[in-house]
Write a protein that holds these residues in place. Structure first.
Motif: not given
Ligand SMILES: *Cc1c(COP(=O)(O)O)cnc(C)c1O
Length: 380
Positions: A170, A194-195
C-alpha cells in the motif's frame, strides 16, 4: 519522460475529434458497436471507460507498472486485489495497518477461509518465522498507519518470492513521487487515491497497479466481474489532482519536516513519529528506498486532556479523518481510524488516548506552527 512530466503527459498520444487538451468526462455507460465483430476499445463502462482508462494509464506510468485499475475507493481496490486469494491461503501482513484493511482482513476475508498472521514487517526475522507452506501473500504498508513503521520492501520481496508468494504494498503515504515499490520487487501496488493522488479531500478513489501483464489480466477479470470501478467524473478529478502531485508533495514534505522539528521542542509532546527525523527508526531505510518523507506525523502528548484540547482548539488544522490533501488535518486514531481495533491491542501498540495523527497540507508554515502552538498552550 521524468516523473513531473509524466503526471501531465503520460497518456499524451490520445486524440479526439475536438482536440481536447484535458481528457473530457465521458459520461456513458455503454458504447455503440462499430459493426458486427468489429473490435473496439470500449463496450461497457464496467469493463472500460475512456476517462478512467486515461487515468489508469497515467497511474501505471507513475508507478512503473504493466497496468493500473481505478476503483471507487481504496477499500474497493484492496478488496478486488484480495480476490486473487482462495480459501486455505495464508497471508502475512503488517500489524500497523490502515483500520479499514484490518477490518476487511479480520472480519471478512478470514470468514471466507483466508488465514492471516500480523506482525511488525519492519522486523524481517519476525516475518520469516511466520512463513508457512501455504503462504501466498505478503501485505505491507510502509510507512505504516499511524505508527510510521518502515518496512524494507526489497528484503520482504525477496522473502515473498522465495516462498512462492506475492507482495502487495500500500503506497498511499509516500506516493510514486517518493517511493516505487514495483521497482523494489513488489508485485502489486495499492492506493487510496482519495489521499495524495487526488489531493484535495473531495473525491474517493482507489488503485491496483500490477507489475506484470499476467497479474493485470487476473485483476481485470476480477474487476469486470465484481464492479466498483471509478466513475468518469471522479476519474477526471483524480487526473486533475495528479497533475500537481509533485509540487504538492514537495511543499507538504517541507512543511511536515518543519512541523516535526517544532513539535520536538514542545515539552508537552512526548513522542514524535515522523520518518523524516534523523535518527528515528526507519529513517535510514526510507532514505534508501524512497526519495522523500511525506506529510504524515503522529504524536503522543502528555495526557488525554491535552489531546482533546488540541483537537478542540485548532483553527487552521481541521479535526477530520482522512489525509493527503492540501488542507492540514488532525485526527484522533483511537476514536476514528482505529476505533474497531480492540483497546488492549491499541494500547499495546501505543495508539492510546494521548495519541494524535497529523496530515500536513500546503498552508503557510507560520500559520500551521502557530496554530499548533496556540492549541497546545491555549490562547493567552
Ligand atoms: C484511506 C486509506 C485506505 C482506504 O482508502 P479509501 O479511499 O478511504 O477507501 C487504504 N490504505 C491507506 C493507507 C489509507 O490511508
Amino acid at each position: 519522460m521524468e516523473f513531473e512530466t509524466l503526471c501531465l503527459h503520460a497518456d499524451n498520444n490520445r486524440k479526439d475529434e475536438w482536440g481536447t487538451l484535458s481528457m473530457p468526462v465521458c459520461q456513458s455507460a455503454t458504447f455503440v458497436h462499430k459493426g458486427v465483430e468489429v473490435p473496439s476499445d470500449y463496450s461497457y463502462s464496467r469493463l472500460s471507460n475512456p476517462t478512467r482508462r486515461h487515468l489508469e494509464k497515467t497511474v501505471a506510468a507513475l508507478e512503473g507498472g504493466a497496468d493500473a485499475f481505478a476503483f471507487s475507493s481504496g477499500m474497493t481496490a484492496i478488496t478486488v486485489a484480495m480476490m486473487l486469494l482462495k480459501p486455505g491461503d495464508h497471508v502475512i501482513a503488517t500489524d500497523d495497518l490502515y483500520g479499514g484493511a484490518l477490518r476487511l482482513f479480520n472480519n471478512v476475508c478470514a470468514c471466507n477461509g483466508i488465514d492471516f498472521d500480523f506482525t511488525d514487517t519492519s522486523d524481517t526475522e519476525a516475518v520469516k518465522a511466520l512463513i508457512k507452506p501455504n503462504t501466498r501473500l505478503f501485505y505491507v504498508e510502509t510507512p505504516s498507519n499511524p505508527l510510521m513503521q518502515v518496512t524494507d520492501i526489497r528484503e520482504i520481496a525477496g522473502l515473498a518470492h522465495e516462498a512462492g508468494a506475492l507482495l502487495y504494498v500500500d503506497n498511499t503515504f509516500l506516493t510514486p513521487y517518493y517511493q516505487k515499490p514495483l521497482s523494489l520487487g513488489a508485485d502489486i501496488v495499492l492506493h487510496s487515491g482519495t489521499k495524495y493522488l487526488g489531493g484535495h479531500n473531495d473525491t474517493l478513489a482507489g488503485f491496483v497497479v500490477t507489475k506484470t501483464k499476467e497479474l493485470a489480466d487476473r485483476i481485470l477479470y476480477c474487476s469486470k466481474t465484481i464492479g466498483g470501478q471509478l466513475a468518469p467524473f471522479d476519474a477526471f478529478l483524480i487526473e486533475r489532482g495528479i497533475k500537481t502531485l509533485p509540487v504538492r508533495m514537495d511543499r507538504i514534505s517541507e512543511n511536515a519536516r518543519k512541523i516535526a522539528e517544532y513539535l520536538l521542542t514542545e515539552p508537552a509532546v512526548k513522542k514524535v513519529y515522523y520518518v523524516g527525523l534523523e535518527g528515528t527508526k526507519g529513517n535510514g531505510i526510507v532514505k534508501r528506498q524512497a526519495a522523500g518523507f511525506g506529510g504524515m506525523i503522529s504524536i503522543e502528548v502528555a495526557d488525554a486532556d491535552l489531546a482533546k484540547q488540541i483537537l478542540a482548539r485548532v483553527k487552521v488544522f481541521q479535526y477530520a479523518e482522512s489525509l493527503g490533501g492540501v488542507d492540514s488535518l488532525i485526527t484522533y486514531p483511537m476514536l476514528q481510524t482505529h476505533a474497531d481495533v480492540p483497546k488492549e491491542e491499541r494500547d499495546a501498540r501505543g495508539i492510546n488516548d494521548r495519541f494524535l495523527r497529523i496530515s500536513v497540507g500546503i498552508e503557510n508554515i507560520k500559520d500551521l506552527t502557530e496554530d499548533l502552538r496556540q492549541a497546545i498552550h491555549g490562547e493567552v
